[in-house]
Design an enzyme around this catalytic site. Structure first.
Site, mmCIF file in Angstrom:
data_model
loop_
_atom_site.group_PDB
_atom_site.id
_atom_site.type_symbol
_atom_site.label_atom_id
_atom_site.label_comp_id
_atom_site.label_asym_id
_atom_site.label_seq_id
_atom_site.Cartn_x
_atom_site.Cartn_y
_atom_site.Cartn_z
ATOM 1 N N GLU A 218 15.864 -36.397 -47.007
ATOM 2 C CA GLU A 218 17.081 -36.110 -46.386
ATOM 3 C C GLU A 218 17.107 -34.937 -45.455
ATOM 4 O O GLU A 218 17.689 -35.042 -44.599
ATOM 5 C CB GLU A 218 18.044 -36.071 -47.595
ATOM 6 C CG GLU A 218 19.453 -35.357 -47.140
ATOM 7 C CD GLU A 218 20.243 -36.467 -46.265
ATOM 8 O OE1 GLU A 218 19.798 -37.678 -46.021
ATOM 9 O OE2 GLU A 218 21.337 -35.945 -45.787
ATOM 10 N N TYR A 219 16.258 -33.961 -45.814
ATOM 11 C CA TYR A 219 16.028 -32.728 -44.999
ATOM 12 C C TYR A 219 15.387 -33.292 -43.888
ATOM 13 O O TYR A 219 15.700 -32.783 -42.525
ATOM 14 C CB TYR A 219 15.240 -31.569 -45.978
ATOM 15 C CG TYR A 219 15.139 -30.300 -45.018
ATOM 16 C CD1 TYR A 219 15.841 -29.422 -45.020
ATOM 17 C CD2 TYR A 219 13.651 -30.340 -44.297
ATOM 18 C CE1 TYR A 219 15.337 -28.286 -44.318
ATOM 19 C CE2 TYR A 219 13.359 -29.335 -43.618
ATOM 20 C CZ TYR A 219 14.436 -28.302 -43.456
ATOM 21 O OH TYR A 219 14.028 -27.302 -42.820
ATOM 22 N N ASP A 220 14.320 -33.935 -43.867
ATOM 23 C CA ASP A 220 13.477 -34.258 -42.736
ATOM 24 C C ASP A 220 14.584 -35.233 -41.677
ATOM 25 O O ASP A 220 14.320 -35.141 -40.572
ATOM 26 C CB ASP A 220 12.191 -35.289 -43.128
ATOM 27 C CG ASP A 220 11.401 -34.353 -43.823
ATOM 28 O OD1 ASP A 220 11.298 -33.293 -43.880
ATOM 29 O OD2 ASP A 220 10.410 -34.835 -44.561
ATOM 30 N N SER B 39 3.957 -22.905 -38.998
ATOM 31 C CA SER B 39 4.008 -24.352 -40.151
ATOM 32 C C SER B 39 3.372 -25.332 -39.237
ATOM 33 O O SER B 39 2.492 -25.108 -38.306
ATOM 34 C CB SER B 39 5.625 -24.689 -39.985
ATOM 35 O OG SER B 39 5.777 -25.934 -40.774
ATOM 36 N N GLU C 18 -7.778 -33.966 -42.975
ATOM 37 C CA GLU C 18 -7.544 -33.168 -44.138
ATOM 38 C C GLU C 18 -6.637 -33.789 -45.150
ATOM 39 O O GLU C 18 -5.435 -34.184 -44.481
ATOM 40 C CB GLU C 18 -7.239 -31.876 -44.206
ATOM 41 C CG GLU C 18 -8.560 -30.925 -43.560
ATOM 42 C CD GLU C 18 -8.171 -29.625 -43.329
ATOM 43 O OE1 GLU C 18 -7.233 -29.000 -43.780
ATOM 44 O OE2 GLU C 18 -9.110 -28.824 -42.510
ATOM 45 N N LYS D 87 -2.876 -33.085 -46.837
ATOM 46 C CA LYS D 87 -1.819 -32.299 -47.035
ATOM 47 C C LYS D 87 -1.474 -32.041 -48.345
ATOM 48 O O LYS D 87 -0.857 -32.629 -48.987
ATOM 49 C CB LYS D 87 -0.826 -32.674 -46.142
ATOM 50 C CG LYS D 87 0.216 -31.731 -45.758
ATOM 51 C CD LYS D 87 1.313 -32.131 -44.761
ATOM 52 C CE LYS D 87 2.313 -31.006 -44.595
ATOM 53 N NZ LYS D 87 3.246 -30.899 -45.647
ATOM 54 N N GLU E 229 -3.361 -23.389 -49.532
ATOM 55 C CA GLU E 229 -2.344 -23.947 -50.237
ATOM 56 C C GLU E 229 -2.474 -23.588 -51.839
ATOM 57 O O GLU E 229 -3.472 -23.771 -52.103
ATOM 58 C CB GLU E 229 -2.391 -25.394 -50.037
ATOM 59 C CG GLU E 229 -1.009 -26.057 -50.331
ATOM 60 C CD GLU E 229 0.078 -25.988 -49.063
ATOM 61 O OE1 GLU E 229 -0.251 -24.955 -48.084
ATOM 62 O OE2 GLU E 229 0.934 -26.525 -49.321
HETATM 63 P P1 NAD Z 1 5.097 -28.660 -44.081
HETATM 64 O O1 NAD Z 1 5.229 -28.701 -45.587
HETATM 65 O O2 NAD Z 1 5.871 -30.026 -43.372
HETATM 66 O O3 NAD Z 1 3.735 -28.275 -43.569
HETATM 67 C C1 NAD Z 1 3.333 -27.247 -43.357
HETATM 68 C C2 NAD Z 1 2.619 -26.668 -44.537
HETATM 69 O O4 NAD Z 1 1.507 -27.610 -44.874
HETATM 70 C C3 NAD Z 1 2.040 -25.436 -44.181
HETATM 71 O O5 NAD Z 1 2.384 -24.401 -44.189
HETATM 72 C C4 NAD Z 1 0.706 -25.485 -45.205
HETATM 73 O O6 NAD Z 1 1.387 -24.802 -46.531
HETATM 74 C C5 NAD Z 1 0.778 -27.061 -45.636
HETATM 75 N N1 NAD Z 1 -0.665 -27.581 -45.838
HETATM 76 C C6 NAD Z 1 -1.100 -28.285 -46.969
HETATM 77 N N2 NAD Z 1 -2.331 -28.712 -46.704
HETATM 78 C C7 NAD Z 1 -2.552 -28.327 -45.590
HETATM 79 C C8 NAD Z 1 -3.738 -28.369 -44.485
HETATM 80 N N3 NAD Z 1 -4.904 -29.011 -45.136
HETATM 81 N N4 NAD Z 1 -3.760 -27.882 -43.552
HETATM 82 C C9 NAD Z 1 -2.852 -27.204 -43.024
HETATM 83 N N5 NAD Z 1 -1.568 -27.101 -43.639
HETATM 84 C C10 NAD Z 1 -1.512 -27.543 -44.841
HETATM 85 O O7 NAD Z 1 6.183 -27.414 -43.584
HETATM 86 P P2 NAD Z 1 6.779 -26.578 -44.037
HETATM 87 O O8 NAD Z 1 7.564 -25.829 -42.918
HETATM 88 O O9 NAD Z 1 6.243 -25.738 -45.255
HETATM 89 O O10 NAD Z 1 8.039 -27.392 -44.785
HETATM 90 C C11 NAD Z 1 8.736 -28.400 -44.494
HETATM 91 C C12 NAD Z 1 8.724 -29.471 -45.447
HETATM 92 O O11 NAD Z 1 9.437 -28.794 -46.754
HETATM 93 C C13 NAD Z 1 9.502 -30.772 -45.375
HETATM 94 O O12 NAD Z 1 8.541 -31.606 -45.853
HETATM 95 C C14 NAD Z 1 10.685 -30.624 -45.673
HETATM 96 O O13 NAD Z 1 11.017 -32.048 -46.142
HETATM 97 C C15 NAD Z 1 10.820 -29.864 -46.781
HETATM 98 N N6 NAD Z 1 11.757 -29.106 -47.201
HETATM 99 C C16 NAD Z 1 12.736 -29.567 -47.822
HETATM 100 C C17 NAD Z 1 14.045 -29.075 -48.142
HETATM 101 C C18 NAD Z 1 14.716 -29.869 -49.201
HETATM 102 O O14 NAD Z 1 16.074 -29.344 -49.142
HETATM 103 N N7 NAD Z 1 14.722 -30.735 -49.624
HETATM 104 C C19 NAD Z 1 14.158 -28.011 -47.393
HETATM 105 C C20 NAD Z 1 13.423 -27.377 -46.698
HETATM 106 C C21 NAD Z 1 12.162 -27.883 -46.526
#
Ligand code: NAD
Length: 326
Positions: free
Chosen positions: A35-37, A82, A112, A114, A169
């Site tokens: 939903e956030y996405d 990010s 890699e 995630k 991570e």
């Molecule tokens: P993200 O989680 O989409 O991706 C960036 C992060 O991926 C990096 O900061 C790192 O921590 C991680 N990562 C994991 N494996 C990695 C790898 N091998 N190499 C590089 N990075 C790696 O970005 P974000 O800005 O941290 O968060 C966005 C996410 O958070 C989205 O999935 C979003 O849906 C979620 N979110 C949800 C809500 C909610 O209310 N449900 C609110 C805010 C964000």
């Protein structure tokens, strides 16, 4: 900033900021990530059509959330960015096209997993672990050294007396997550929504005894300060980090064509459930560091890597059915 924006854009900002606060600061989301996405992609699409609506404080321009007041703040010398994300093969091919347009056709990628946890930074001085921090808003994070010291897979002393900052991570393995939620259920405590929130909640504790009990792990995948004299590629950086005895995910792979990238995605989409930790996608990174520099960064994320996100697993009803908490 908001005066010149239409009301529906202001509403989107407010909604996304509220969800981000719940997610990053309280580790307690009220809606599923899908939903956030969906809202974030809606805002990105609007901003693409109307670039004049992109304000510096738009949720599309920000990384993560602000640090909690209870923790000492840590300023990241090199910002922790990010990642841009895509949800389809077509979008991934667009990424590849943009990369090739900028650096030419001789491109190798590293794929890699995630890892579904939270970004951390580890500083070693003269080989000793001195500082562990969360990403926070990318510029300022929280000092969680006391909690990261309880992660058994992290060496407190490196084999060489070097000064480095490595990034990766922190995550909660599936087994630890299930055990934690079982215990919480027994004690009639609110359950964690997912391993990511559980890991974040466990590391952002003032009492390290709680973190220690929660059995967290870490994978490192990049570096801030690091002697790169002889390192020319991302893959070699991973090998150098591993050679220091730091945990690096073993599944990373060099891919020389987009077919190989898609094969990797297919393989790990199938293996995903069998892995002992949660992943929410595949990260595709340009291997060559000179090409990475040529591509550079946007305000929020590097242009040389992208996350391919798996289709959402969470459904609203699951999240609504359980309470979430730190
Ligand atoms: P993200 O989680 O989409 O991706 C960036 C992060 O991926 C990096 O900061 C790192 O921590 C991680 N990562 C994991 N494996 C990695 C790898 N091998 N190499 C590089 N990075 C790696 O970005 P974000 O800005 O941290 O968060 C966005 C996410 O958070 C989205 O999935 C979003 O849906 C979620 N979110 C949800 C809500 C909610 O209310 N449900 C609110 C805010 C964000």
């Amino acid at each position: 900033m908001e005066e010149r924006l239409p009301q529906h854009v202001i509403d989107l900002h407010r909604q996304l900021n509220q969800y981000s606060y719940e997610y990053y600061v309280e580790d307690n989301p009220s809606v599923p990530d899908s939903e956030y996405d969906r809202l974030m992609n809606g805002l990105l699409a609007l901003e693409k059509q109307h670039p004049e609506w992109i304000t510096p404080d738009s949720p599309t321009q920000r990384v993560g959330g602000n640090p909690l007041k209870a923790f000492t703040k840590v300023t990241h010398e090199i910002p922790m960015l990010s990642l841009g994300d895509v949800f389809s093969e077509e979008e991934l091919l667009d990424f590849d096209r943009r990369v090739r347009q900028a650096v030419g056709d001789d491109v190798t990628y590293v794929c890699e997993l995630k890892i579904d946890g939270l970004a951390i930074s580890l500083t070693y001085e003269k080989g000793n672990f001195v500082l562990g921090a969360t990403r926070g808003n990318g510029t300022v994070g929280e000092d969680i050294t006391h909690n990261l010291k309880t992660v058994r897979s992290l060496p407190l002393v490196l084999p060489e007396p070097i000064d480095i900052e490595v990034r990766g991570e922190a995550y909660m393995p599936k087994k630890s997550f299930d055990k934690l939620n079982e215990e919480r259920k027994k004690n009639e405590e609110p359950l964690f929504a997912n391993p990511r929130n559980a890991a974040a909640g466990s590391l952002r504790q003032l009492d390290p005894k709680i973190s220690a009990k929660r059995r967290l792990s870490v994978f490192l995948y990049s570096a801030g300060r690091f002697n790169r004299d002889r390192i020319k590629t991302h893959y070699d950086l991973l090998e150098s980090i591993r050679a220091l005895g730091l945990p690096v995910n073993p599944e990373s792979r060099r891919c020389r064509t987009m077919e190989e990238v898609f094969d990797y995605i297919k393989e790990y989409t199938e293996k995903r459930d069998a892995l002992p930790y949660g992943i929410d996608g595949i990260v595709v990174k340009v291997d060559d560091m000179a090409q990475q520099q040529q591509l550079g960064n946007t305000v929020k994320s590097p242009r040389w890597m992208i996350a391919y996100k798996f289709p959402a697993e969470e459904v609203v009803s699951t999240l609504e059915a359980i309470e979430v908490s730190v």
